[in-house]
Structures are given as structure tokens and as C-alpha cells.
Scaffold this motif. Sequence first.
Motif, mmCIF file in Angstrom:
data_model
loop_
_atom_site.group_PDB
_atom_site.id
_atom_site.type_symbol
_atom_site.label_atom_id
_atom_site.label_comp_id
_atom_site.label_asym_id
_atom_site.label_seq_id
_atom_site.Cartn_x
_atom_site.Cartn_y
_atom_site.Cartn_z
ATOM 1 N N GLU A 77 48.420 7.284 2.986
ATOM 2 C CA GLU A 77 49.847 6.956 2.982
ATOM 3 C C GLU A 77 50.695 8.223 3.015
ATOM 4 O O GLU A 77 51.699 8.292 3.747
ATOM 5 N N LEU A 78 50.301 9.220 2.239
ATOM 6 C CA LEU A 78 51.058 10.478 2.234
ATOM 7 C C LEU A 78 50.934 11.197 3.575
ATOM 8 O O LEU A 78 51.895 11.818 4.051
ATOM 9 N N GLU A 79 49.740 11.120 4.183
ATOM 10 C CA GLU A 79 49.559 11.716 5.513
ATOM 11 C C GLU A 79 50.463 11.040 6.535
ATOM 12 O O GLU A 79 51.070 11.698 7.385
ATOM 13 N N ILE A 80 50.541 9.720 6.453
ATOM 14 C CA ILE A 80 51.392 8.959 7.377
ATOM 15 C C ILE A 80 52.853 9.376 7.202
ATOM 16 O O ILE A 80 53.581 9.590 8.183
ATOM 17 N N GLN A 81 53.298 9.486 5.948
ATOM 18 C CA GLN A 81 54.682 9.894 5.709
ATOM 19 C C GLN A 81 54.965 11.254 6.333
ATOM 20 O O GLN A 81 56.030 11.466 6.919
ATOM 21 N N GLN A 82 53.992 12.156 6.210
ATOM 22 C CA GLN A 82 54.165 13.501 6.746
ATOM 23 C C GLN A 82 54.078 13.497 8.270
ATOM 24 O O GLN A 82 54.955 14.031 8.970
ATOM 25 N N GLU A 83 53.018 12.880 8.795
ATOM 26 C CA GLU A 83 52.759 12.900 10.233
ATOM 27 C C GLU A 83 53.826 12.159 11.030
ATOM 28 O O GLU A 83 54.169 12.552 12.149
ATOM 29 N N CYS A 84 54.345 11.077 10.453
ATOM 30 C CA CYS A 84 55.297 10.234 11.182
ATOM 31 C C CYS A 84 56.750 10.520 10.812
ATOM 32 O O CYS A 84 57.650 9.749 11.188
ATOM 33 N N GLY A 85 56.979 11.574 10.067
ATOM 34 C CA GLY A 85 58.332 12.037 9.832
ATOM 35 C C GLY A 85 59.209 11.108 9.018
ATOM 36 O O GLY A 85 60.391 10.932 9.335
ATOM 37 N N PHE A 86 58.653 10.527 7.963
ATOM 38 C CA PHE A 86 59.455 9.634 7.118
ATOM 39 C C PHE A 86 60.692 10.358 6.575
ATOM 40 O O PHE A 86 61.764 9.775 6.471
ATOM 41 N N ALA A 87 60.549 11.619 6.229
ATOM 42 C CA ALA A 87 61.640 12.356 5.581
ATOM 43 C C ALA A 87 62.820 12.579 6.523
ATOM 44 O O ALA A 87 63.962 12.697 6.082
ATOM 45 N N ASN A 88 62.553 12.626 7.836
ATOM 46 C CA ASN A 88 63.611 12.940 8.802
ATOM 47 C C ASN A 88 64.104 11.721 9.572
ATOM 48 O O ASN A 88 64.987 11.849 10.426
ATOM 49 N N LEU A 89 63.521 10.572 9.292
ATOM 50 C CA LEU A 89 63.825 9.387 10.095
ATOM 51 C C LEU A 89 65.291 8.988 9.983
ATOM 52 O O LEU A 89 65.934 8.649 10.983
ATOM 53 N N TYR A 90 65.846 9.015 8.755
ATOM 54 C CA TYR A 90 67.241 8.595 8.582
ATOM 55 C C TYR A 90 68.175 9.517 9.371
ATOM 56 O O TYR A 90 69.079 9.042 10.078
ATOM 57 N N SER A 91 67.969 10.815 9.268
ATOM 58 C CA SER A 91 68.825 11.764 9.982
ATOM 59 C C SER A 91 68.696 11.573 11.484
ATOM 60 O O SER A 91 69.692 11.644 12.220
ATOM 61 N N TRP A 92 67.477 11.313 11.958
ATOM 62 C CA TRP A 92 67.257 11.099 13.396
ATOM 63 C C TRP A 92 68.067 9.917 13.904
ATOM 64 O O TRP A 92 68.748 9.999 14.928
ATOM 65 N N GLN A 93 68.015 8.815 13.162
ATOM 66 C CA GLN A 93 68.714 7.628 13.646
ATOM 67 C C GLN A 93 70.240 7.764 13.516
ATOM 68 O O GLN A 93 70.982 7.107 14.238
ATOM 69 N N ARG A 94 70.709 8.621 12.601
ATOM 70 C CA ARG A 94 72.150 8.848 12.496
ATOM 71 C C ARG A 94 72.667 9.666 13.683
ATOM 72 O O ARG A 94 73.840 9.565 14.053
ATOM 73 N N GLU A 95 71.788 10.453 14.280
ATOM 74 C CA GLU A 95 72.212 11.319 15.390
ATOM 75 C C GLU A 95 72.128 10.637 16.743
ATOM 76 O O GLU A 95 72.767 11.057 17.704
ATOM 77 N N LEU A 828 55.846 -3.016 5.800
ATOM 78 C CA LEU A 828 54.677 -2.154 5.623
ATOM 79 C C LEU A 828 54.761 -0.955 6.564
ATOM 80 O O LEU A 828 54.019 -0.847 7.539
ATOM 81 N N PRO A 829 55.675 -0.035 6.311
ATOM 82 C CA PRO A 829 55.851 1.080 7.256
ATOM 83 C C PRO A 829 54.627 1.976 7.376
ATOM 84 O O PRO A 829 54.358 2.517 8.453
ATOM 85 N N HIS A 830 53.883 2.139 6.299
ATOM 86 C CA HIS A 830 52.702 3.007 6.358
ATOM 87 C C HIS A 830 51.630 2.386 7.246
ATOM 88 O O HIS A 830 51.056 3.055 8.122
ATOM 89 N N LEU A 831 51.332 1.108 7.038
ATOM 90 C CA LEU A 831 50.330 0.430 7.858
ATOM 91 C C LEU A 831 50.790 0.359 9.313
ATOM 92 O O LEU A 831 49.987 0.568 10.232
ATOM 93 N N ALA A 832 52.048 0.068 9.542
ATOM 94 C CA ALA A 832 52.556 -0.055 10.911
ATOM 95 C C ALA A 832 52.388 1.257 11.673
ATOM 96 O O ALA A 832 51.940 1.270 12.827
ATOM 97 N N GLU A 833 52.735 2.364 11.045
ATOM 98 C CA GLU A 833 52.592 3.653 11.724
ATOM 99 C C GLU A 833 51.116 4.016 11.918
ATOM 100 O O GLU A 833 50.746 4.614 12.934
#
Length: 1006
Positions: A77-95, A828-833
Motif C-alpha cells: 500500500e505504501l509503495e502504491i502511494q509512492q509509485e502512483c503519486g498519491f501525495a501530488n494527485l490533488y495538486s495535479w487535478q487543481r492545475e 479502494l484506491p490502493h487496489l485500483a492502482e
Amino acid sequence: MLLCRVSAASHALARWGGRSHRAGGLLRRAIPFSSSRCCAVDSGEGGSAKGQYRDTVLLPRTDFPMKLTGQKLLDRELEIQQECGFANLYSWQRERKAKKEFCLHDGPPYANGDPHVGHALNKILKDIRNRFEMLRGRQVHYVPGWDCHGLPIELKALGELGRSGLSPLQIRQKAREYAEGAIARQKAAFQRWGVMADWDQCYYTYDGAYEAAQLKVFKIMHSKGLIYQDYKPIFWSPSSGTALAEAELEYNPEHVSRAIYSTFPLITLPPKVVTERDIESVSVLVWTTQPWTIPANQAICYMPNAQYSIVKRADNSQLLLVAMERTASVAAMLGTELESVGTFTGSQLEGGVCKHPTIPDKEVPLLPANHVTMAKGTGLVHTAPAHGMDDYSVASHFKLPVECIVDEDGKFTEAAGPELHNLSVMKEGTDKVISMLKESGALVKEEQCIHSYPYDWRTKLPVIIRPSKQWFINTASLKDKAKEALQNVRVLPESAKGNLLAMLDRRTYWCISRQRSWGVPIPVFYHRDTGEPLVNKHTVSHIAELFREKGSDCWWELPIETLLPPEVLQKVSSKAGPVTDYVRGEDVLDIWFDSGASWAAVLEESDSRADAYVEGKDQIGGWFQSSLLTSVAVRKKAPYKSLLVHGFAISERGEKMSKSLGNVVDPDTVINGEKVSLPPYGADVLRWWVAESNIFSEVQIGPTALNSAKDSISKLRNTLKFMLGNLHGFDPLTQAVDPKEMHYIDQYMLHLLREYSMKVTDAYSEFDAGRVIRVLQAFITRDLSSFYFSIIKDRLYCQPKDSLGRRSCQTVLEEILDGLTRSIAPILPHLAEEVYLHAPGHDKGDTLFKTGWIKSSSVWRRPGLEEAVEGACAIRDAFLSSIPGKNAAQYNLTIAIEPSLLFELMESLQEEPSSTSSQLAELMMAARVNLTSQLPRDLPSDALLNHGTFLINLEGGVIREDSTYDIAVVPSSAARCPRCRRYTAEAADCLCPRCQTVVSQAGHAP
């Protein structure tokens, strides 16, 4: 193509699109069955040919794991968050560019402790909707925030030190540090749960810019006359030493009071009271659960329209005045009979005067009042204006004194008299008042009364009502406008709107001042001698700007000369003397005003409304209401378009969670597990629990619910793995089959996928993630596992790798996999990614959440398609019910349908009269299917016969046909093919014609 002939039969057929209504056509979804015909290697059987053709069968291949447990699950799950850019997703969609915005305004959790399952329920619920809206192409506006001020944080920060010896700035520093620690822990948890946000851009109610926006709201409301200072009774917490608002109370239904019946001797008989007998020494009988308020009595109230009686006690001849409706109850309480001496209406009591039972020479009048009820007591209400809201209203109307004889510690003041001075009103003070009533002969009876009583929400101790000079918002003048604004707000569940309106009705004023240090200072100065407040739009605007630049600590740090704007300083100095004649106020604003002004500080447009506010039911009287009142006051409209009110998280046994009961479920423990009691479930299990719950009631959590969620996700993984395995080597960009060229069963599945996508889209739009899960599980169980997967295994495993039939099937599997993955992604964002990383057709670095919502096409709904497949399913139901528990692949099936629309539909699935490889044979899962207009006369004696009907009803009845069919089922005389295990071979251990062709073309020796 026969479907074209069907369409030509009627112009209306060319426009087929309405849902058919039929008898029995969908029963196949409810009949789980398994086929053993797929291939010998599938089960390890095959006799002497076991394993001979293993390399010729296209079995599923994928490195997507069937299970993830323990530390591997957490790491993934932590790998998915890192690999799939969970931390930057909100900023990406705002731009990115988007036509529409979806704004979910975050109600601030309280920064006074560790994250708990209530936080998880709320934050994940919001995140599910935000992720859905982002996937469907909207720009999500979601700024997480924290409520940072207030008494609970101040108390926890100070701990055992208390406030003694500490300056306001020292207290504020400790409270800020405590709040910052709590925020850091909560923020880390929210990120671990996969909540999408820009965690570096949150809002905090102690931030200077936020405080400035809050003071702007204060300024506008004050300029409109909605904020005022007054001396009136408020809820006061002796344990906290501050005023409390209604939203800061908890009602203890098990509170025990020492209730009393007491007499007030009538010294002036009401002039309009006339009886047949001479009466002297009549006493008014009152009942109260708060004996300590008797010394503050200023009147006794009656109901003008009720009937009252003077009654005589049979045991001692005492004359009492009571409501006629309460006579029987009073007699039972006294244990004696009561004889009526005279009866009259309440209005006739006007002019009566009583003697106070504990204060010599004090007289109290009988007065009419609308708040008097006949539910309990005697129908005559002891009235102490200093200690009751209704009592205060009576005092205001009749100009009665409102004298407070109780201090901030909940003790009698010197004004209460030497016998009561310094006694705690709720303890020894009550004892003494009862003793005084006994001594004066006024005490008739004492009893224990268990009833609901307000407690301080943080200290969990009783509060009292006492008058105090405080700052108030006149909610009475806002009430009607607020109600009108609510009519344009959608509330889920609908029943919550009634609760909102009821709470607004009960709130005549809102006390917004608190006697603490940790909060936003009320920007008021007071004249040192007169106590007159100095506050206007100029002073508040100036202070707001100072707060924006320096934070609200500057209220204590800067001299008054700096806190006041130059133009005000000049006026003050010329009119009222030097500025040193003024002192800054020491009160802070109620935290509900803090958070209630969040719309002004967080929503980007000053005129904007949030699409949704989502909070627990406790916010009906809290944040929902304070936000509404402040927004209506300033902007004449609600700050939200919709409200979702969810329940609380409770234990698996239905109990409120409590550390003392040991039933608290820690979300960190849910995710990471405990060595003995719980395995690591991961974040997606926690999210599934939230999604699956009935959020409008109390939401239970415990091992049963969590294990159920884990099992559900495991079954889902199994389904996704099956599809991934069968898509090995498939490139949807180059190998996908056009829907018009697909097998009809494959086209039909696209039709079902389209229906599925519309259902889940509607459910997400309604905040109904539970319905999403139910629709998902029904689709997987009925349409995929029990139906489509069991039918297509032969085509996937045994047909040539690049055949049209297999590629058609793979095209549909890829569409279904993609649709299912996107549909579960908000939950289920982790499983989906993780699935997306394994799925074919994506560029490296792609993530699901950057590629949109389910892609369904109207092309997937073709005229006649649904009727053809579901007509065949109705016939298959009859076939399978004829051979319960047996392998359908061992039988030949004859279908007889008289010339009709149904016959033409079946002919579209099998153009030749008899076939082992037609689409109809695949659907039936039989060895051979014969399609004819009537059953043959030479059927063998062991033939199983059945009969049925199928109703085609299209275009609202424009096309309607009720067709009958007959079937005959006989065991196949063919041998079982050792490769595909279908009964289509000429002899044992020989390949069937289809498998011979496949094997020879692939270059394998038989």
C-alpha cells in the motif's frame, strides 16, 4: 445476419432500446453452476492423456498476487502511494482544466487528540466522493482544516498546572504546541488512509489569515446589530469556568436531582378567585428539580387557560393551590385524598401574591406564562429569572429583577445570605436550602428525580444556568431567514432537515463570548470606569489586519495605542479622555463562531457556496448551524448546497466507544494490526468498512465487520486476477475487436457493463457508496462469476490464441476489468492502482486516477441483442433445471420454437440446425444444440422434456410477443476430448475436430 432480418420485420424493431419484460429470462443469474468442460489440465484430470496437451492450452498468466497479507500488504500500500503519486494527485487535478468544480468544504476536526475511527468514517466518506468527482473530470476543491482553539485544548495543554501564575500568552503558547502535535498526528493518519488533499495547504483556525476573515464576519454582523452585549442567563460550567453554548452541552439522561414540593403561602388572594367556603391560609404548591434556585425566586407562573383548584388535604386540612389536571398525581404523591374547595381558570389567579418561604418579608407575584406545562409537577412553576431561560423571558416581560446570587465557581455569593454564602449550589448549597425549607414548614416532600440534564461536553460535569454579561448573536432575528435558506439545501437523510429546523427554533440567542485565553479575542475595548464597550467597523477592521500580519497573540503583545486605528484614537482622546482610560477585553470568541466562519476563510469566492458539507449528526446543532447563521447574516444565503449527516462509529456490540469499557477501535491498529488480537488489515479494508456501512445510522466496527470487509476484497481480487490472467499478452490498442464483430454474448456483457457503470455513477452521486458495493457484488456474482466466466473459459483456454472468438472475449474482459477497476477506485484506491499497474494497454507511469472515469459507449446497446441473449438464458434455465447437479457438457439439447420472433433471435445465435460450436451452444454449455421448429418424434425414451415461455415486450408494448419453446435433453453419444473436455470427440482419447485443428496449427504433435 438474422438480427437484420428481425429488424426488417418491423420498423419499431430498428429502434429497440426499452428494457424487455420477461418471465424467467434472468433466472440464470441466480443459479450458480460450474463447468468442468474447460480443459483437462484445469483440474488435473484426463486419464492416460493427463498433461499431454498442457502446453497447448492458454491458461491464465499474471504476477498479480491472489492475496496480500501481513507486512507485505502494508508495504505494498505504501509503495502504491509512492509509485502512483498519491501525495501530488490533488495538486495535479487543481492545475488541469475542467469545466466544472466540485467543492466539498471540510468541517474542521478538533485538534485535541489522536485520530480515531470517527475521523476515519468522516474523512474517508469525503474522500470517496472527492475521488469520484475527480475521476469524472471535475476540479475538486477540498481544503482540510482543524479547529484549533477552545477550552478542551487549553485544559489538556495545561494539564495539572492549571492557569495559576501563567499569563494569557504563556497559556496560548502551551495550547498552540499541544494543538500542533495533535494536528501532526491526525494529518499523518489521514494521509495513510489515502485521503486526497494538498496536505501542505490546510486551514487552521489559529492562523492569522483565518482569524482576520473571522473578524470580518464579526464586523459585518456587529454593524447590522446582530451582535450585542447583554446581561442574561446562559449555560455556565463551574468546572470549566466559562460560558457554554448549546452545542457544547451533553445531556446526561441518568442525572439524579433532589426534587422537592414546596409551598409559597398566599398572602394576597387573587381578587377574581371566589369559592363557596371561606378560605384562609392557602399555599401555592410548586415542584422543582433545582432546590438551590428557590432563594432566587421572583414569581410563580401559571397557565392562563388551564383549570386550577384549591384543594384540602384529608390528612391535615392544609389548603393547597394546584392545577386541576395535576390533582390526582399530587394526591398520589402525598398519599392522601384531596377535596376540591373551589375551581377556576388560570386567568383568575391574576393579582395573587405569595410569601417567599426562605426570605422574610419578600413577596412574589402570581404571573401568567406560556411555558407552563402539565407534564409534571403541580401546574404552578417556581420562577427564578437568573437561573432559567423561560424564567428570564417572564422577567423581561414583567420587569422583574434578575439578581445573580451564584458566582463563577458555582457557589452562593454573599448576596444569598450568611447561611448560604460560599456553599456549592449543586452540593451542600442544595442541602442547606432544603433544610431551610424544612425549618420554615414549606417543604412538603422530597424525592429523587432521574432526568436529562446538561453537562459540560469536555469535563463531563453538570452545568448551571446563571446570568452574566456576555456577547450574544440575536439568532431570533436570523431564524426565519435561516429557515428559508434551508429550503434550498438538500439534506441527506431528509429526516435531518427537521432536526435542523427544530434546533433553530429552540435557539433564541447565541452566547459567543468565552472566559478563556486560547481563542480569537473579541475585538472590544472597555472604558475603565464606566465599562462601556468600544467597538465599531473601524476598530475591528484595524485589528483584523493586525491579526492577519502578526496573529492574534498581538492582542496581548501590542499596546492599546497600536491596537486602535489613528482615527479612533483621535476621537477617543478628544471625547472620553486619554486612551489609557480603556482596557482591552479578556474574552475570546466561541469556537463554534471560529469554525462557523470557515466559509469566509476557505471558500475561494466570497459569493460561493460549497456543493456539500459532510459531518456527523452532532453537527446539526454545531457546525452546520453556526455556518448557516453566520452566512445568512452576512450573505443572506446558506454556505452549502447540500448537507450529508452521518451517524457515529460504535462498537460491534452497539455500545458507545469508551476507554473504560475497553471497546475503542484504533484505526492505526486496524491498519497495522496488533501482535495478538488483530491482523494488519491495511487502509483499503478500513475504507471498504466505511463505504459498506449504513452511514445514516450508527456504524458498527469490530473484528466481524473488518473480517467481512477483508473477505469481500479478497473475492474481488480473485475476480480481477482471473481477468488479468486471461489478458496476458493482449494489446487492446492493436488487438481489440470492434463491438459489431463480437460474439453476441460478448456484446451483451458490454451492454451489462454499461448498465453497471450508470448504476454506480448514480450511487456515487448520491453519496451512497454502500449501493456501489451492492451493485458491484451483484455484477461480479451473477453476471461474471456465475455466468460469463463459466461460459467463456473454453473459448479463452482452447481456441487459437489470435482467433476472433478469443480476441472478442479478451476485448470484453479488458473493458470489464477497466470498468470494474475504475468503479472501485474511489473506495479502494490502493487496489485500483495496483490492478492498473498490471493491466494491459497503459504507458509506463500512467496512473488510474489521472485517466478518468468508466468509459462506456452507447454503441454497446444494440437493437435485439439483449432479447437474443436473455431469450437464450431463459431456455438455458429450463435446460439446467432438467439436469440438476449434472454436467451440462455431457448432454445434447434440442430446442423447438415455432416460427416467431424468438425463433429468429435464437437463429441469430446458431444459423445451422445443429452445432457443437455455435454461440447458442456456448451459452447453453451443452455438447451439441439442435435448433428446430418442433421436437422430433423419435426421441429416445430417456430424453428429459421441458417447456417454457419468453415474453418480448418492447417500445412500451408496440412490439409484444409471448413465445413458447420446448426442449429435449439427451446424454451425448460423443466421447470427451482430452484437451478441452467437451463431449465432442469421435472416440475416447481422441481430440475433437476443433482441438485437432488448433493443435496442428500450433505445431504440436498429437
